[in-house]
Write an enzyme that holds these catalytic residues in place. Structure first.
Site, PDB file in Angstrom:
ATOM      1  N   LEU A 127       0.813  -1.207   0.000  1.00  0.00           N
ATOM      2  CA  LEU A 127       0.000   0.000   0.000  1.00  0.00           C
ATOM      3  C   LEU A 127       0.851   1.262   0.000  1.00  0.00           C
ATOM      4  O   LEU A 127       0.426   2.315  -0.461  1.00  0.00           O
ATOM      5  CB  LEU A 127      -0.914   0.016   1.227  1.00  0.00           C
ATOM      6  CG  LEU A 127      -1.948  -1.112   1.308  1.00  0.00           C
ATOM      7  CD1 LEU A 127      -2.655  -1.084   2.658  1.00  0.00           C
ATOM      8  CD2 LEU A 127      -2.952  -0.992   0.172  1.00  0.00           C
ATOM      9  N   GLY A 128       2.043   1.178   0.540  1.00  0.00           N
ATOM     10  CA  GLY A 128       2.919   2.343   0.628  1.00  0.00           C
ATOM     11  C   GLY A 128       4.099   2.045   1.522  1.00  0.00           C
ATOM     12  O   GLY A 128       4.280   0.917   1.998  1.00  0.00           O
ATOM     13  N   GLY A 157       6.772   4.096   4.572  1.00  0.00           N
ATOM     14  CA  GLY A 157       7.142   5.290   5.323  1.00  0.00           C
ATOM     15  C   GLY A 157       8.405   5.096   6.112  1.00  0.00           C
ATOM     16  O   GLY A 157       9.202   4.200   5.830  1.00  0.00           O
ATOM     17  N   GLY A 158       8.583   5.946   7.115  1.00  0.00           N
ATOM     18  CA  GLY A 158       9.802   5.891   7.916  1.00  0.00           C
ATOM     19  C   GLY A 158       9.946   4.613   8.707  1.00  0.00           C
ATOM     20  O   GLY A 158      11.055   4.165   8.981  1.00  0.00           O
ATOM     21  N   GLY A 166       8.579   1.597   7.712  1.00  0.00           N
ATOM     22  CA  GLY A 166       8.772   0.521   6.754  1.00  0.00           C
ATOM     23  C   GLY A 166       7.566   0.390   5.838  1.00  0.00           C
ATOM     24  O   GLY A 166       6.647   1.211   5.861  1.00  0.00           O
ATOM     25  N   VAL A 178       4.013  -0.941   4.103  1.00  0.00           N
ATOM     26  CA  VAL A 178       2.690  -1.314   4.598  1.00  0.00           C
ATOM     27  C   VAL A 178       2.002  -2.145   3.517  1.00  0.00           C
ATOM     28  O   VAL A 178       1.977  -1.760   2.341  1.00  0.00           O
ATOM     29  CB  VAL A 178       1.837  -0.076   4.939  1.00  0.00           C
ATOM     30  CG1 VAL A 178       0.467  -0.502   5.475  1.00  0.00           C
ATOM     31  CG2 VAL A 178       2.551   0.806   5.942  1.00  0.00           C
ATOM     32  N   LYS A 195       1.959  -3.299   8.842  1.00  0.00           N
ATOM     33  CA  LYS A 195       3.116  -2.394   8.786  1.00  0.00           C
ATOM     34  C   LYS A 195       4.330  -3.156   9.295  1.00  0.00           C
ATOM     35  O   LYS A 195       4.382  -3.569  10.453  1.00  0.00           O
ATOM     36  CB  LYS A 195       2.860  -1.141   9.636  1.00  0.00           C
ATOM     37  CG  LYS A 195       3.970  -0.109   9.515  1.00  0.00           C
ATOM     38  CD  LYS A 195       3.561   1.251  10.057  1.00  0.00           C
ATOM     39  CE  LYS A 195       3.436   1.257  11.565  1.00  0.00           C
ATOM     40  NZ  LYS A 195       3.249   2.607  12.116  1.00  0.00           N
ATOM     41  N   ASP A 217       3.089  13.510  15.808  1.00  0.00           N
ATOM     42  CA  ASP A 217       3.306  13.336  14.373  1.00  0.00           C
ATOM     43  C   ASP A 217       1.984  13.446  13.604  1.00  0.00           C
ATOM     44  O   ASP A 217       1.705  12.660  12.700  1.00  0.00           O
ATOM     45  CB  ASP A 217       3.973  11.984  14.092  1.00  0.00           C
ATOM     46  CG  ASP A 217       4.686  11.957  12.744  1.00  0.00           C
ATOM     47  OD1 ASP A 217       4.974  13.047  12.204  1.00  0.00           O
ATOM     48  OD2 ASP A 217       4.955  10.859  12.234  1.00  0.00           O
TER      49      ASP A 217
END
Length: 607
Positions: free
Chosen positions: A296-297, A299-300, A302, A304, A318, A415
């Site tokens: 799905l994507g 990030g910082g 890892g 997902v 995740k 965040d």
């Protein structure tokens, strides 16, 4: 066997090189060239020879040292001429010969000091002239005294120089002490007894055993090697199996301890928590082996992945990346916090996986990705009209209000940003990613840290510079997010006529100059809705004030939004991180002066 020096003399002979290092015999071709002959060395075909002997050097009867009779240019040039014509050939300086004074050699041979002087000078002179070795072309005996001092054998009518058994032993002993390969001896045809006698003496001196015994010993050694090699290989294999088993056992023990520890933490923190502990195989199957199609994507923390459990429930997995700056602390923090927090506007954590050194968090699946997927895109932003955006704003406020006011603990998210606002099937917002979050005790209102985390552009100045964070930190982040929702603009770009204003300062300038509607997303229409864009813009500017005391609380923001039609608000001051300053204001932080540890700041992509 006397030599005639008036004739051209060049002959072949076979030398047998006795080598004790491997027990093999090597036959070589050698030839003598006599300096006294009239045949030039340049005219001789040297290619058939492996060794060439230059004859002869003589002995000085006074000093017992080797000398060259004049002219000696032929000795000096011998090796260079030979190797020009045959680079592989070896040259030896031959001493004595048929014309030598046998008495002088006999006297020298009987005295040890004389023999040493003769041997040392022979080696020295041969090296100086570039020869590879020495050859003693001895003289022949004419009397009994000669026979007493020299080693000869008698063959027919000819005396031939040879080595007796004692000489062989002496030479072999010397060869071994100098680590040489061997020595040569004339092969006397027809005298098999002499050859076998010398071979027997050499083998005894070399190892105290006969050639047959050497072969027998080699066979024994070969059998021993044949037996030992598979045994050694088997032992190595057993050792490797044991090491692999031991490492695997330690891994399982560690996983079990981690699993029990995380279960205990989740149990202690969440009391009757419904968090599930999943196995690695379950997650592997649910995500189709973490395939790219399920991703799905990233990030910082890892990547997902979308997944599906055996009961049909959709999940988002995740998975901690090896290169992530986040780790066990953020993982445990989210597990503990999400076990305590339950709210409709917070993403639900279904469980976790810590098997095989993995750190995976399993969330409820959010089919409509994250807020940033829509508001920054010129086409997808049309999906979110003003009514839906108001619904999203209210949901975010309710989620933050729960964290700060209504949960058992006071939680600072640290965040809040567009990519951490996920949308469910009805486009209702849910706050996600609590890895950076911190809990406050009942009497705490502020805390300090030396490790600045969060996302640049969303964190307030007191946190970025001094490490101080409080509930007003999340208010600041919400203010930035609210400006993005109503404008569709990113906070990573510069705006204004000269493209020199950050998002906060640009919004303030447009509001101050009465051009606030130009700041808004032009696709939005608030005419039929009680919640107005201009009021939301003013609330957002109040949230991004430099001084935390000038920012409203989330409870006040919620009240403002409910009574927005009749709301009278104070005018906001210039926001934080402004490059300009008003006359009644003390200068703000200049652009670029903010020092943030980018290595610890997360940039998560939407799920």
């Amino acid at each position: 066997m006397a030599f005639s020096y008036t004739n051209i003399f060049l002959f072949f002979f076979l030398h047998q090189l006795i080598i004790f290092s491997n027990g093999q015999n090597i036959t070589i071709k050698g030839g003598y060239w006599l300096r006294e002959s009239e045949l030039s060395l340049d005219k001789i075909d040297i290619t058939p020879f492996s060794h060439l002997f230059c004859g002869f050097a003589d002995i000085n009867s006074q000093s017992n040292q080797l000398i060259l009779t004049s002219p000696n240019s032929s000795f000096i040039q011998f090796t260079s001429i030979v190797q020009q014509k045959n680079p592989t050939a070896k040259t030896l300086l031959s001493i004595g010969g048929g014309g030598s004074n046998k008495t002088t050699y006999g006297v020298m041979a009987t005295t040890s000091n004389s023999r040493k002087s003769f041997i040392d000078s022979s080696i020295k002179l041969a090296r100086q002239l570039g020869f590879h070795g020495l050859d003693l072309s001895w003289i022949f005996p004419e009397s009994a005294s000669d026979m007493a001092n020299l080693d000869y054998c008698y063959s027919g009518n000819t005396w031939i120089s040879y080595d007796d058994i004692q000489s062989v032993r002496t030479k072999v002993s010397y060869i071994k002490s100098r680590e040489l390969l061997g020595y040569y001896a004339f092969d006397i045809s027809g005298d098999t007894n002499w050859n076998s006698l010398l071979s027997h003496a050499a083998s005894q001196e070399a190892g105290g055993v006969t050639q047959g015994e050497i072969v027998k010993n080699k066979k024994k050694l070969n059998r021993l090697v044949i037996i030992l090699i598979p045994i050694g290989a088997l032992l190595i294999l057993i050792l490797l199996v044991f090491i692999i088993w031991y490492l695997r056992w330690r891994q399982l023990e560690r996983n079990q301890r981690n699993k029990m520890g995380s279960r205990n933490k989740a149990r202690k923190s969440g009391d009757n928590s419904n968090l599930q502990v999943f196995s690695f195989d379950e997650m592997k199957e649910a995500t189709n082996n973490f395939s790219f199609e399920n991703k799905l994507g990233e990030g910082g923390y890892g990547p997902v992945y979308e997944g599906k459990l055996k009961n049909g429930e959709k999940i988002a997995v995740k998975r901690l990346s090896e290169t992530s700056s986040q780790g066990l602390e953020e993982f445990e923090n989210e597990v503990i916090l999400t076990a305590k927090l339950q709210h409709i506007n917070l993403v639900k954590v279904v469980g976790f996986c810590i098997e095989n050194e993995e750190k995976m968090l399993i969330y409820e699946y959010m089919p409509n990705k994250s807020l940033d997927y829509y508001i920054y895109n010129q086409v997808r932003r049309l999906v979110l009209n003003w009514e839906k955006r108001v619904q999203i704003i209210e949901g975010i406020i309710q989620g933050l209000l729960y964290l700060q006011e209504y949960s058992r603990l006071t939680i600072i998210h640290r965040d809040i940003k567009a990519s951490n606002i996920l949308l469910d099937l009805q486009m209702k917002p849910k706050i996600s990613d609590f890895g950076m979050a911190r809990m406050f005790k009942e009497d705490e209102v502020e805390a300090n840290t030396s490790r600045i985390v969060g996302t640049k552009g969303y964190i307030p100045p007191e946190y970025a510079i001094e490490g101080r964070y409080s509930t007003k930190s999340d208010v600041f982040s919400f203010g930035v997010l609210l400006l993005q929702i109503i404008s569709g603009k990113k906070n990573t770009c510069l705006y204004g006529p000269d493209d020199n204003l950050n998002l906060l300062e640009y919004a303030f300038e447009m509001w101050k100059d009465g051009k606030d509607m130009e700041f808004m997303d032009q696709s939005l229409d608030d005419t039929t809705h009680s919640c107005k864009l201009l009021k939301c813009m003013q609330i957002a500017l109040l949230c991004v004030q430099k001084n935390p005391l000038d920012r409203p609380t989330m409870l006040e923001i919620s009240s403002m939004l409910k009574n927005i039609e009749n709301l009278v608000m104070s005018s906001p001051k210039r926001p934080a991180f402004s490059t300009r300053q008003d006359e009644d204001q003390v200068g703000n932080i200049p652009n670029g002066e903010l020092d943030i540890d980018n290595a610890t700041i997360t940039q998560l992509v939407a799920r």
